[in-house]
Motif scaffolding. Sequence first.
Motif, PDB file in Angstrom:
ATOM      1  N   ALA A  81      26.582 -69.673  50.619  1.00 50.12           N
ATOM      2  CA  ALA A  81      27.194 -70.780  51.324  1.00 50.12           C
ATOM      3  C   ALA A  81      26.328 -71.478  52.051  1.00 50.12           C
TER       4      ALA A  81
ATOM      5  N   ILE B  22      33.572 -82.734  53.096  1.00 48.35           N
ATOM      6  CA  ILE B  22      33.782 -82.856  51.612  1.00 48.35           C
ATOM      7  C   ILE B  22      35.274 -83.650  51.493  1.00 48.35           C
TER       8      ILE B  22
ATOM      9  N   ARG C  76      40.564 -73.256  49.728  1.00 43.87           N
ATOM     10  CA  ARG C  76      40.165 -73.725  48.305  1.00 43.87           C
ATOM     11  C   ARG C  76      40.474 -75.268  48.296  1.00 43.87           C
TER      12      ARG C  76
ATOM     13  N   ASP D 267      31.448 -71.179  49.502  1.00 43.35           N
ATOM     14  CA  ASP D 267      30.416 -72.408  49.248  1.00 43.35           C
ATOM     15  C   ASP D 267      30.316 -72.949  50.876  1.00 43.35           C
ATOM     16  N   ILE D 268      31.215 -73.018  51.502  1.00 45.30           N
ATOM     17  CA  ILE D 268      31.048 -73.655  52.783  1.00 45.30           C
ATOM     18  C   ILE D 268      31.461 -72.556  53.893  1.00 45.30           C
TER      19      ILE D 268
ATOM     20  N   LYS E 286      35.996 -76.195  46.100  1.00 45.20           N
ATOM     21  CA  LYS E 286      34.916 -75.333  47.014  1.00 45.20           C
ATOM     22  C   LYS E 286      35.882 -74.236  47.688  1.00 45.20           C
ATOM     23  N   ASN E 287      35.248 -73.080  47.774  1.00 41.92           N
ATOM     24  CA  ASN E 287      35.789 -72.038  48.648  1.00 41.92           C
ATOM     25  C   ASN E 287      35.118 -72.151  50.066  1.00 41.92           C
ATOM     26  N   ILE E 288      36.140 -72.180  50.944  1.00 39.75           N
ATOM     27  CA  ILE E 288      35.783 -72.788  52.202  1.00 39.75           C
ATOM     28  C   ILE E 288      36.293 -71.563  53.286  1.00 39.75           C
TER      29      ILE E 288
END
Length: 250
Positions: free
Chosen positions: A117, A164, A40, A87-88, A44-46
């Motif tokens: 995502a 990001i 994170r 999210d990604i 964002k949660n990646i």
Amino acid sequence: MKYNIIRDGWIKIPADSFPLDSGEINGNRLLIGLNQLFIRISGKNILIDAGLGNKCDFTDLGLLDYQKPRELLHELSKIGIKPNDIDIVLLTHLHYDHAGGCTFLDAGKLAPTFTNALYYIQERELEYARSLDSPDRCGYYPDDYEPLTASGRLVMLDGDSEVIPGLSVGLAPGHSPGHQVVIIQSGSETVFFSGDLFSVVEHTNLEVVTEHDLDTKELLKARRKWIALAHENRWECIFCHAVRDVMSTI
Ligand SMILES: [Zn+2]
């Protein structure tokens, strides 16, 4: 920096295709792991890489022995993350053991696994995958990535890019033409996800290549560059095919 190594499970591959002195060999099969990273950052949660997925019988693809079902979603749920929280999804490349978990069979129909995502990949990787003639898919399976393009969820990168703030990718071709590595920075700490550039610590030895590496010369050039950076800056490296020693400096 808060992150979790996710273990999708083991696979067994032909031992002579992947040099690994310390590996567990049974008959002519070598046990390797399949590890991803959850992190994170910037709110964002990646997820980095998506594992094998559950939608196929991989014995059809020549992968004779692998852990079933796969653990990716279960491992994420253990840290409180549901598929629609991601999210990604950042993919090092599109081989099925890294991109298979991007999609699943939803009542018999292919659909993105992580519904909210965006999925990031090098454009040249997708172009290469699409250029291959069936049936010799060389590890690429359209079911893993075409549903993402169809749903408008695939984002194309062109070379080294910041995805990001704190999350960047670098081109590291050779294993595949559009293979990328991932660099995560927070304060003075850096985590490096090398994908198949070197997927176990033993392969940080420059000369070790595997049968799965498409262009050995390119691979060794990219490896030399990224090993020097990781070594000089004391980056924590994550090894995606390690069973033990999943993380260390090099
Ligand atoms: Zn690969």
